[in-house]
Scaffold this active site. Structure first.
Site, mmCIF file in Angstrom:
data_model
loop_
_atom_site.group_PDB
_atom_site.id
_atom_site.type_symbol
_atom_site.label_atom_id
_atom_site.label_comp_id
_atom_site.label_asym_id
_atom_site.label_seq_id
_atom_site.Cartn_x
_atom_site.Cartn_y
_atom_site.Cartn_z
ATOM 1 N N HIS A 189 -44.681 8.363 62.340
ATOM 2 C CA HIS A 189 -43.675 8.954 61.468
ATOM 3 C C HIS A 189 -44.296 9.672 60.283
ATOM 4 O O HIS A 189 -43.704 10.604 59.732
ATOM 5 C CB HIS A 189 -42.680 7.873 61.023
ATOM 6 C CG HIS A 189 -41.710 7.499 62.092
ATOM 7 N ND1 HIS A 189 -41.127 6.262 62.179
ATOM 8 C CD2 HIS A 189 -41.243 8.211 63.149
ATOM 9 C CE1 HIS A 189 -40.315 6.238 63.228
ATOM 10 N NE2 HIS A 189 -40.378 7.401 63.831
ATOM 11 N N ARG A 291 -26.322 19.228 62.945
ATOM 12 C CA ARG A 291 -25.823 17.845 63.034
ATOM 13 C C ARG A 291 -24.761 17.653 61.953
ATOM 14 O O ARG A 291 -25.018 17.875 60.774
ATOM 15 C CB ARG A 291 -26.966 16.856 62.819
ATOM 16 C CG ARG A 291 -28.149 17.017 63.762
ATOM 17 C CD ARG A 291 -29.221 15.999 63.425
ATOM 18 N NE ARG A 291 -30.409 16.116 64.258
ATOM 19 C CZ ARG A 291 -31.498 16.807 63.928
ATOM 20 N NH1 ARG A 291 -31.543 17.461 62.770
ATOM 21 N NH2 ARG A 291 -32.537 16.845 64.733
ATOM 22 N N ARG A 327 -23.039 20.825 66.578
ATOM 23 C CA ARG A 327 -22.757 19.658 67.425
ATOM 24 C C ARG A 327 -21.635 18.860 66.781
ATOM 25 O O ARG A 327 -21.742 18.470 65.614
ATOM 26 C CB ARG A 327 -24.009 18.782 67.568
ATOM 27 C CG ARG A 327 -23.796 17.574 68.487
ATOM 28 C CD ARG A 327 -25.056 16.726 68.580
ATOM 29 N NE ARG A 327 -25.315 15.986 67.342
ATOM 30 C CZ ARG A 327 -26.425 15.283 67.112
ATOM 31 N NH1 ARG A 327 -27.372 15.254 68.010
ATOM 32 N NH2 ARG A 327 -26.577 14.636 65.976
ATOM 33 N N GLU A 417 -27.744 15.234 77.827
ATOM 34 C CA GLU A 417 -28.501 14.083 77.331
ATOM 35 C C GLU A 417 -28.480 12.921 78.309
ATOM 36 O O GLU A 417 -29.151 11.917 78.101
ATOM 37 C CB GLU A 417 -27.896 13.605 75.997
ATOM 38 C CG GLU A 417 -27.861 14.673 74.924
ATOM 39 C CD GLU A 417 -26.981 14.264 73.759
ATOM 40 O OE1 GLU A 417 -27.538 13.891 72.714
ATOM 41 O OE2 GLU A 417 -25.739 14.312 73.906
ATOM 42 N N ASN A 440 -34.653 13.889 73.704
ATOM 43 C CA ASN A 440 -34.865 12.495 73.310
ATOM 44 C C ASN A 440 -33.918 11.556 74.050
ATOM 45 O O ASN A 440 -34.341 10.563 74.647
ATOM 46 C CB ASN A 440 -34.689 12.326 71.800
ATOM 47 C CG ASN A 440 -35.819 12.965 71.022
ATOM 48 O OD1 ASN A 440 -36.862 13.289 71.583
ATOM 49 N ND2 ASN A 440 -35.609 13.155 69.739
ATOM 50 N N ASP A 441 -32.630 11.858 73.994
ATOM 51 C CA ASP A 441 -31.677 10.997 74.692
ATOM 52 C C ASP A 441 -31.814 11.119 76.206
ATOM 53 O O ASP A 441 -31.643 10.142 76.931
ATOM 54 C CB ASP A 441 -30.244 11.318 74.272
ATOM 55 C CG ASP A 441 -29.784 10.466 73.097
ATOM 56 O OD1 ASP A 441 -30.111 9.265 73.081
ATOM 57 O OD2 ASP A 441 -29.126 10.999 72.187
ATOM 58 N N ARG A 451 -34.078 3.927 72.851
ATOM 59 C CA ARG A 451 -34.796 4.561 71.741
ATOM 60 C C ARG A 451 -35.046 3.598 70.591
ATOM 61 O O ARG A 451 -35.935 3.814 69.777
ATOM 62 C CB ARG A 451 -34.009 5.779 71.229
ATOM 63 C CG ARG A 451 -33.945 6.920 72.213
ATOM 64 C CD ARG A 451 -33.047 8.029 71.723
ATOM 65 N NE ARG A 451 -33.548 8.641 70.496
ATOM 66 C CZ ARG A 451 -32.919 9.603 69.849
ATOM 67 N NH1 ARG A 451 -31.757 10.058 70.291
ATOM 68 N NH2 ARG A 451 -33.423 10.120 68.749
ATOM 69 N N CYS A 488 -33.029 21.614 72.290
ATOM 70 C CA CYS A 488 -33.145 21.314 70.866
ATOM 71 C C CYS A 488 -33.882 19.989 70.720
ATOM 72 O O CYS A 488 -33.813 19.124 71.583
ATOM 73 C CB CYS A 488 -31.779 21.243 70.193
ATOM 74 S SG CYS A 488 -30.629 20.071 70.934
#
Length: 563
Positions: A189, A291, A327, A417, A440-441, A451, A488
């Site tokens: 991170h 978002r 979104r 996703e 990611n999803d 996750r 994305c």
């Protein structure tokens, strides 16, 4: 000291006095006991519970202030503090006589051991877990939490054994010249946030914390070199090299295209209007992921249509004639809304009622958001597109498209996703005006890797060949219906993977704004055919590491960019 070498994870050169973060967490003594009475146990358990909740709330507050990727990372840490399994572990230890601080320490230990033993990406999550643990113990013991200074009068180089997101999320390039850590890796991170902030960073740098505080330090975030007490010539040389690289990146201006002229729009991901300035600075052609959760979370009542309209209009007006993809609310399950009645208990929130499923349960929330979006679109020259998260079936895609039609919205798409959406993308695209892949999803559901479960996070690697197969299926399904299919997320921010995504048929790429120049330059140095060859080589591999290596063999222009 001689020059130290680590892994450069965020390019650029930073120079400043070293601020060495030498906080050593207190380890509660083994065998620490409370009085043993039932009342003592109840008091200790309440103390631990309050401490964990205070840490969770503080992390969420920091995330809300920081926005963007930092918010998502810190919210994930807050979930660690509120993990029911952790709470059960603490309760079991306290009821057996263990004092609150030691109970928290031991309960975290089980999860920590799993991550540390796994290594790689998983091992890099140990710092996040340790940070939550240490903050909770500090609260229990009445001590201040760890953290760097927010301002020392001049930018400093922050040096640490490792850094937790809460240490860095609220800093800025005006405060920190560079980050250097002894641990961590490209997916830590520290690396993610440094890239998002545009701050040079070097991780996995042995011996860094032995630098004397206050020593001038030169950090090259591209080469991974860390030079204490550099000479003026060394500083000048490093800055000239960084400037040359930046010049190469800056030379690739304008819309995203491959070397043979194939257009690939490059868009930015944002978490609200405050992220627009960076998107414009780095040359985003529009917004690929807006978002909207920031409008809804952490509040006692739903935002009004007027409040929402203003937030949407501000971003639309920043891109006159450009595309802005919003979104709709992705909440529910692990992101509950305080102003909605709690739903049924969900043993696995990742498979629960979230995204478009929440809209079907609470249509009044959707109706207000779609009406606000339509009102904003009517007042702006920006081209609004709206997409729903967590769509699994063609029926859901059609239901959402009908709702957008009823609200007067001209372009309704869906996110891919869930594997079913990728597998049947052609069916979804009958009514969905466009598709956008959330890697990611999609990785989470394709590889059965939650996750939020540290022991499985390594399966989130976007180079997983199986994930690349699903991306190819989604892009092909969209193309069959004449629809666009974007991607994305941070997968698009990797210059090599961006080329592979284009080779797989993805039509636009959206990412954090600072990643745009490198991706733009990488595309400009490779033909569409080279992207196809790289994609085919990656899909033929059997592991993420092999996929990455095989793809890069077909992308020679990356070496010239030092990427």
């Amino acid at each position: 000291m001689s020059t130290l070498t680590g892994v450069g994870v965020s390019p650029g050169v930073g120079v400043g006095p070293a601020h060495v973060l030498a906080y050593e967490a207190t380890v509660p003594a083994p065998g620490s006991r409370h009085g043993g009475e039932a009342g003592d146990a109840a008091a200790e358990l309440a103390l631990a519970g309050r401490a964990l909740e205070r840490v969770a709330a503080d992390l969420e507050e920091r995330g809300a202030r920081a926005g963007g990727e930092a918010r998502e990372i810190l919210e994930a840490q807050a979930m660690m503090a509120r993990d029911p399994g952790l709470a059960d572990g603490v309760a079991t230890l306290v009821e057996a006589g263990t004092a609150a601080a030691r109970a928290v320490y031991e309960a975290f230990g089980h999860y920590r051991d799993l991550l540390a033993a796994a290594g790689g990406y998983l091992g890099e999550r140990v710092a996040d877990l340790d940070d939550v643990r240490d903050r909770a113990i500090a609260v229990i013991e009445g001590r201040p939490a760890p953290g760097p200074p927010e301002d020392t009068g001049q930018p400093y180089v922050l040096v640490a054994r490792d850094l937790a997101p809460a240490d860095t999320a609220l800093l800025s390039p005006d405060v920190v010249a560079a980050f250097v850590t002894e641990q961590g890796g490209p997916t830590s991170h520290t690396a993610i946030l440094a890239r998002a902030m545009g701050v040079p960073a070097v991780v996995a740098c042995p011996g860094a914390t032995s630098i004397a505080p206050g020593t001038p330090v030169l950090v090259d975030g591209a080469s991974g070199l860390v030079r204490p007490a550099p000479s003026d010539d060394e500083v000048l040389g490093a800055r000239n090299a960084a400037a040359a690289r930046e010049a190469v990146l800056a030379s690739a201006t304008g819309p995203g295209t491959t070397a043979d002229g194939h257009a690939v729009p490059l868009l930015a991901n944002i978490g609200g209007p405050r992220d627009v300035a960076a998107a414009l600075e780095y040359g985003a052609e529009g917004i690929g992921l807006y978002r909207t959760e920031f409008l809804f979370l952490d509040r006692a009542e739903a935002p009004s249509a007027a409040e929402q309209e203003a937030a949407y209009l501000e971003v639309l007006d920043a891109f006159p004639g450009g595309r802005v993809i919003v979104r709709t609310l992705d909440a529910g399950a692990d992101k509950p809304l305080a102003f909605l009645p709690p739903g049924a208990h969900e043993p696995n929130p990742a498979l629960g009622e979230r995204g478009v499923r929440l809209f079907r349960t609470h249509p009044e929330i959707m109706d207000t958001q779609l009406a606000a979006l339509a009102a904003a679109a009517a007042r702006s020259a920006g081209r609004l597109q709206v997409m729903a998260p967590m769509v699994a079936t063609a029926e859901e895609a059609a239901w959402f498209a009908d709702a957008c039609d009823a609200a007067g919205l001209p372009s309704a798409g869906v996110m891919v996703e869930i594997p079913s959406a990728a597998l049947r993308a052609s069916d979804l695209a009958v009514r969905a005006g466009f598709l956008s892949i959330g890697t990611n999803d999609l990785a989470q559901y394709a590889l059965a890797a939650d996750r939020q479960l540290g022991a499985l996070t390594g399966l989130q690697d976007a180079w997983q060949p199986a994930l690349l197969d699903l991306v190819a299926l989604a892009a092909a399904g969209a193309a069959e219906r004449g629809r666009q299919c974007g991607a994305c997320g941070e997968a698009a921010a990797d210059p090599a993977l961006a080329c592979v995504l284009v080779g797989l048929g993805v039509t636009s790429l959206s990412m954090s704004a600072p990643a745009l120049p490198a991706v733009r330059a990488a595309l400009s140095r490779h033909t569409r055919q080279q992207c196809h060859l790289a994609a085919a080589a990656a899909r033929a591999a059997v592991s993420p590491a092999d996929a990455r290596a095989e793809a890069r063999a077909h992308l020679p222009g990356l070496a010239g960019l030092a990427l």
